[in-house]
Design a protein around this motif. Sequence first.
Motif, PDB file in Angstrom:
ATOM      1  N   VAL A 164      29.544   9.054  36.296  1.00 12.69           N
ATOM      2  CA  VAL A 164      28.386   9.388  35.469  1.00 12.69           C
ATOM      3  C   VAL A 164      27.291   8.336  35.635  1.00 12.69           C
ATOM      4  CG1 VAL A 164      27.567   9.668  33.097  1.00 12.69           C
ATOM      5  CG2 VAL A 164      29.724  10.726  33.806  1.00 12.69           C
ATOM      6  N   ARG A 165      27.686   7.057  35.664  1.00 18.10           N
ATOM      7  CA  ARG A 165      26.693   5.984  35.843  1.00 18.10           C
ATOM      8  C   ARG A 165      25.993   6.118  37.192  1.00 18.10           C
ATOM      9  NH1 ARG A 165      30.346   2.758  32.733  1.00 18.10           N
ATOM     10  NH2 ARG A 165      31.594   2.284  34.578  1.00 18.10           N
ATOM     11  N   TYR A 166      26.749   6.447  38.221  1.00 21.15           N
ATOM     12  CA  TYR A 166      26.151   6.579  39.548  1.00 21.15           C
ATOM     13  C   TYR A 166      25.194   7.768  39.600  1.00 21.15           C
ATOM     14  CZ  TYR A 166      25.601   7.237  44.560  1.00 21.15           C
ATOM     15  OH  TYR A 166      25.053   7.391  45.811  1.00 21.15           O
ATOM     16  N   THR A 203      23.583   9.048  37.181  1.00 23.22           N
ATOM     17  CA  THR A 203      22.400   8.681  36.399  1.00 23.22           C
ATOM     18  C   THR A 203      21.465   7.792  37.217  1.00 23.22           C
ATOM     19  OG1 THR A 203      23.670   8.812  34.340  1.00 23.22           O
ATOM     20  CG2 THR A 203      21.600   7.573  34.272  1.00 23.22           C
ATOM     21  N   SER A 204      22.035   6.881  37.984  1.00 24.69           N
ATOM     22  CA  SER A 204      21.220   5.934  38.757  1.00 24.69           C
ATOM     23  C   SER A 204      20.434   6.600  39.874  1.00 24.69           C
ATOM     24  CB  SER A 204      22.122   4.836  39.360  1.00 24.69           C
ATOM     25  OG  SER A 204      22.887   5.340  40.462  1.00 24.69           O
ATOM     26  N   GLY A 241      19.233   9.776  39.569  1.00 22.98           N
ATOM     27  CA  GLY A 241      18.430  10.835  38.991  1.00 22.98           C
ATOM     28  C   GLY A 241      19.156  12.138  38.759  1.00 22.98           C
ATOM     29  N   ALA A 271      21.477  12.644  36.200  1.00 24.24           N
ATOM     30  CA  ALA A 271      22.179  12.481  34.928  1.00 24.24           C
ATOM     31  C   ALA A 271      22.497  13.812  34.265  1.00 24.24           C
ATOM     32  CB  ALA A 271      21.354  11.615  33.980  1.00 24.24           C
ATOM     33  N   GLU A 272      21.680  14.816  34.512  1.00 23.18           N
ATOM     34  CA  GLU A 272      21.867  16.106  33.849  1.00 23.18           C
ATOM     35  C   GLU A 272      22.718  17.067  34.678  1.00 23.18           C
ATOM     36  OE1 GLU A 272      20.916  16.536  30.730  1.00 23.18           O
ATOM     37  OE2 GLU A 272      20.193  14.464  30.842  1.00 23.18           O
ATOM     38  N   THR A 273      23.669  16.546  35.413  1.00 17.74           N
ATOM     39  CA  THR A 273      24.550  17.400  36.208  1.00 17.74           C
ATOM     40  C   THR A 273      25.347  18.332  35.296  1.00 17.74           C
ATOM     41  OG1 THR A 273      24.784  15.761  37.963  1.00 17.74           O
ATOM     42  CG2 THR A 273      26.498  17.430  37.815  1.00 17.74           C
TER      43      THR A 273
END
Length: 288
Positions: free
Chosen positions: A158-160, A162-163, A165, A167-169
């Motif tokens: 999740v952090r990756y 988000t990094s 772009g 994050a809303e997967t």
Amino acid sequence: MLALSARGVLPKVDYAVFADTGWEPKAVYDHLDRLEREIAQPAGIPILRVSSGNIRDDALDPEHRFASMPLYILNKDGKPGMTRRQCTGEYKIKPIKKQVRELLGYPYPSRIPKGVFVEQWVGISTDEFHRAKDADVQYMRNRHPLITDINWSRADCVRYLTSIGLAETPKSSCLGCPFHGNAQWRAIRDHSPDEWVDVVEFDAAIREGNARANATGNKLLGQAFLHRSRVPLNQAPIDHVTAAEWAALQEEIGGLDTAELEEGVADGCSPWACRGSDPVRDDFGLAA
């Protein structure tokens, strides 16, 4: 894994495969298009979209063999049950294996020579290492790079995302998957009204069993539902309920914890890692 491969963190893969049940939320198809456009194509990684048909249409077609979804049922005596899950095998694993055979140059029913195989990456993280298993055919060899190569947990993934772009997967799973939690049902109702109408109509359509069973006059011994409360979806308790109501629901469904009832299956539908249980077929009278 696709992003990690495309960006050189993991070795470059030859293909990425998406098994399409034909009934994913629009958000999933939009996200897949974005992944293809922004991640896969620039890296030269083809995304192959494979399918065994549209699971919604097939379920309502009396001429089509119904690969049963894990529906919640009420038997004739009022006892709860669940139908056997065949949808993952039919709509996820089967089309992927067919595609793999074609990539190897040995479409079914050709015999694949010994030693000819693909290495298949499966996205299981360290949180669920116990789900990392070998393939069940010799022409596919499973690899779990999130575990073996980079030792990543779900939180790391999740952090990756988000990094970079993403994050809303969205979760990939059928729009009307019975493993949805209340939060997913609410999201459909509150943000996708057309899709909500779709799932409510489907829920009503499967109440008396699958279309083939009805068409052949099989005697049905129960009622089927998409929501685990076993009431029509548009009446199901998907909004906030009191602690007493939670306790009653937990008792009714055998002690399922509150988090799962609210959030559903955490990782959505994955061909080799569906986190739903394998329910035992009961006396619901579904046609094969």
